[in-house]
Scaffold this motif. Structure first.
Motif, PDB file in Angstrom:
ATOM      1  N   SER A  70      22.409  -8.255 -80.487  1.00 38.38           N
ATOM      2  CA  SER A  70      21.901  -8.044 -79.126  1.00 38.38           C
ATOM      3  C   SER A  70      20.921  -6.880 -79.092  1.00 38.38           C
ATOM      4  O   SER A  70      19.879  -6.950 -78.438  1.00 38.38           O
ATOM      5  N   LYS A  71      21.278  -5.802 -79.811  1.00 38.68           N
ATOM      6  CA  LYS A  71      20.370  -4.652 -79.889  1.00 38.68           C
ATOM      7  C   LYS A  71      19.070  -5.060 -80.584  1.00 38.68           C
ATOM      8  O   LYS A  71      17.974  -4.648 -80.184  1.00 38.68           O
ATOM      9  N   LEU A  75      15.309  -4.794 -79.092  1.00 36.29           N
ATOM     10  CA  LEU A  75      14.289  -4.057 -79.849  1.00 36.29           C
ATOM     11  C   LEU A  75      13.086  -4.945 -80.113  1.00 36.29           C
ATOM     12  O   LEU A  75      11.933  -4.513 -79.971  1.00 36.29           O
ATOM     13  N   LEU A 182      26.169  -5.224 -75.298  1.00 39.25           N
ATOM     14  CA  LEU A 182      25.633  -4.242 -76.232  1.00 39.25           C
ATOM     15  C   LEU A 182      26.720  -3.392 -76.875  1.00 39.25           C
ATOM     16  O   LEU A 182      26.606  -2.973 -78.027  1.00 39.25           O
ATOM     17  N   ARG A 183      27.801  -3.116 -76.134  1.00 36.68           N
ATOM     18  CA  ARG A 183      28.875  -2.289 -76.689  1.00 36.68           C
ATOM     19  C   ARG A 183      29.774  -3.079 -77.635  1.00 36.68           C
ATOM     20  O   ARG A 183      30.394  -2.516 -78.529  1.00 36.68           O
ATOM     21  N   ASP A 185      28.662  -5.524 -79.607  1.00 39.56           N
ATOM     22  CA  ASP A 185      27.593  -6.305 -80.229  1.00 39.56           C
ATOM     23  C   ASP A 185      28.100  -7.030 -81.474  1.00 39.56           C
ATOM     24  O   ASP A 185      29.007  -6.550 -82.172  1.00 39.56           O
TER      25      ASP A 185
END
Length: 514
Positions: A70-71, A75, A182-183, A185
């Motif tokens: 997800s990160k 990005l 995101l946490r 992921d």
């Protein structure tokens, strides 16, 4: 609701990545005029995006798996947006190439991660439905690119073909920050196949850029072309050797033991090749030979996009009622009929071009709807993730092959057409029995006009009747020879399409061998 919003984010990401593979096609002459750059050099703004997109997709996907998918997706969206802004405000060729390169790095993250994450958020029973949606999005975006690019360039200016990405990117990032986990992921903390990544990148970049694209410029028998071909071949051999023994391979070779995936891989490459060949070559004919402007050319490409939009979802959901082998083989057959029409006399009539375009777009829609579903088969886990990266690369390979092969064929055909037209012009001028100096001047003007980027009829008012008639005949013959050069490209492709019709009949809905 949350699942729909996340799906929307991924669909937007896939759409803009694929859109930018073709959005510049119609706009290149306009961009070249503003940046004072020839089309040969400017075409690298198109090529560099596709080359790096293909070469970096698999390595960047594996890096994202290690640090968080997800990160990595967010990005990639940020990088893509930065590249779009740099491209939009480029004042010379180099900043434009830099912006497009940065865009491609972002696309190499966004596209495969969007595919993988979108499939993972749905239950197994809904996977076919999701893959069909993603496949339709890819095909539709690639088909819409030239039309959107032409309309935007005509009414807003060429810089907006990049700036329209920015609000979409902002929306994607905003929605992603709210809805993506995101946490928690998804990470895969396994060793990265660095050697495989290096050799796959070298193989794809040298094959696509230096061999296929520069072979025409350098010469197919140039030592540098041979050297690049050797480097590409050796890189491929080393890549296969490494992947066979790697604990965590960049591309699991067992994917290609699956007959459904292997056949689907071939179909993905060639279906994109034949679609993009049309959307790349036709605008050149409309603007450079037929004398149309960018907007008119983009409107004549629109029936292809419209047909993909209609038939791709229909085919994607019809596969539960009609055998996929019949859908895809019928799709290639329709594309072959469209190519046959373009290769005979369609280019002489706007309406015939529209009908041929509808056949090509409809055929591609019937292929792109179900083919990703077949390629994914019943793959799970790492194989599913790898399959999405590989199919993404295969689409880019198909697009690059279309540009390389058809543009090379077109240049060869146009060179031959110029020779025939020159011979005809010489005959016509000799029949006028003009003074030697006047005849030489007339031939020189004819040759200059033939080499112009846009072929426009000469204003013959005020010239002697015999001279005006000769010029009219010369230009009519030149236009016919140029048209034949385009027609030959479509006719040559038809046997390959018919072979794919037969090959598609061996497809099955279920995977085997994995």
């Amino acid at each position: 609701m949350k699942k729909r919003m996340i799906t929307g984010v991924f669909v937007l990401g896939i759409f803009i990545c694929m859109l930018d593979t073709t959005i510049m096609n119609v706009s290149l002459p306009n961009i070249g005029l503003h940046l004072d750059v020839g089309l040969d050099k400017l075409s690298w703004a198109l090529n560099i995006y596709i080359i790096l997109f293909a070469a970096l997709t698999i390595p960047l996907t594996r890096l994202a798996e290690f640090f968080g998918m997800s990160k990595g997706f967010l990005l990639g969206a940020i990088v893509f947006g930065i590249g779009s802004i740099i491209s939009a405000f480029a004042g010379t060729l180099m900043p434009l190439l830099l912006g497009r390169a940065i865009q491609s790095i972002g696309a190499g993250l966004v596209f495969p991660l969007a595919m993988t994450l979108a499939i993972r958020i749905v239950a197994d029973r809904d996977r076919t439905h999701m893959i069909a949606i993603l496949g339709v999005t890819q095909g539709l975006a690639a088909a819409l690119g030239p039309t959107i690019g032409g309309v935007v360039t005509q009414y807003m200016g060429w810089r907006w073909i990049f700036l329209i990405n920015v609000p979409i990117i902002v929306l994607m990032i905003s929605m992603g920050l709210v809805y993506l986990p995101l946490r928690q992921d998804i990470q895969n903390r396994q060793s990265i196949d660095l050697s495989g990544a290096i050799f796959s990148t070298i193989f794809l970049s040298t094959l696509l850029s230096l061999v296929l694209m520069q072979g025409r410029v350098l010469g197919w028998h140039n030592w540098l072309t041979y050297l690049c071909a050797i480097v590409s071949l050796l890189s491929f051999i080393f890549f296969i050797m490494i992947e066979r023994v790697s604990i965590n391979p960049m591309v699991p070779l067992q994917l290609f033991k699956n007959r459904a995936f292997a056949l689907s891989a071939i179909i993905i490459v060639f279906s994109n090749l034949f679609l993009v060949a049309t959307t790349v070559i036709l605008p050149n004919y409309f603007t450079n030979v037929a004398g149309m402007d960018t907007l008119q050319a983009s409107f004549l490409i629109a029936p292809i996009s419209f047909s993909v939009f209609i038939f791709a979802p229909i085919a994607g959901f019809a596969k539960s009622h009609i055998s996929v082998r019949w859908l895809i083989s019928s799709g290639f057959l329709m594309m072959a009929v469209g190519y046959l029409w373009l290769g005979t006399n369609a280019l002489q009539s706007v309406w015939q071009v529209i009908i041929a375009g509808i056949l090509i777009g409809s055929g591609y829609g019937m292929i792109t709807g179900p083919i990703l579903v077949i390629a994914a088969g019943t793959l799970l886990g790492k194989l599913l993730t790898a399959s999405q990266s590989v199919t993404g690369v295969l689409r880019q390979v198909g697009i690059m092959l279309a540009v390389a092969l058809f543009v090379t064929g077109l240049y060869s055909g146009l060179t031959q057409a110029q020779r025939h037209a020159n011979s005809y012009a010489q005959e016509q001028v000799n029949d006028l029995h003009l003074p030697k100096q006047d005849a030489a001047e007339m031939i020189k003007k004819v040759q200059t006009k033939m080499k112009a980027s846009v072929f426009r009829p000469t204003a013959t008012q005020g010239l002697p009747t015999k001279v005006a008639t000769a010029i009219s005949r010369i230009e009519k013959e030149t236009t016919a020879q140029y048209r034949h050069a385009f027609e030959k490209l479509y006719l040559i492709a038809i046997p390959f399409m018919l072979l794919l019709v037969i090959m598609s009949l061996f497809l099955t809905d279920k995977s085997d061998g994995v």
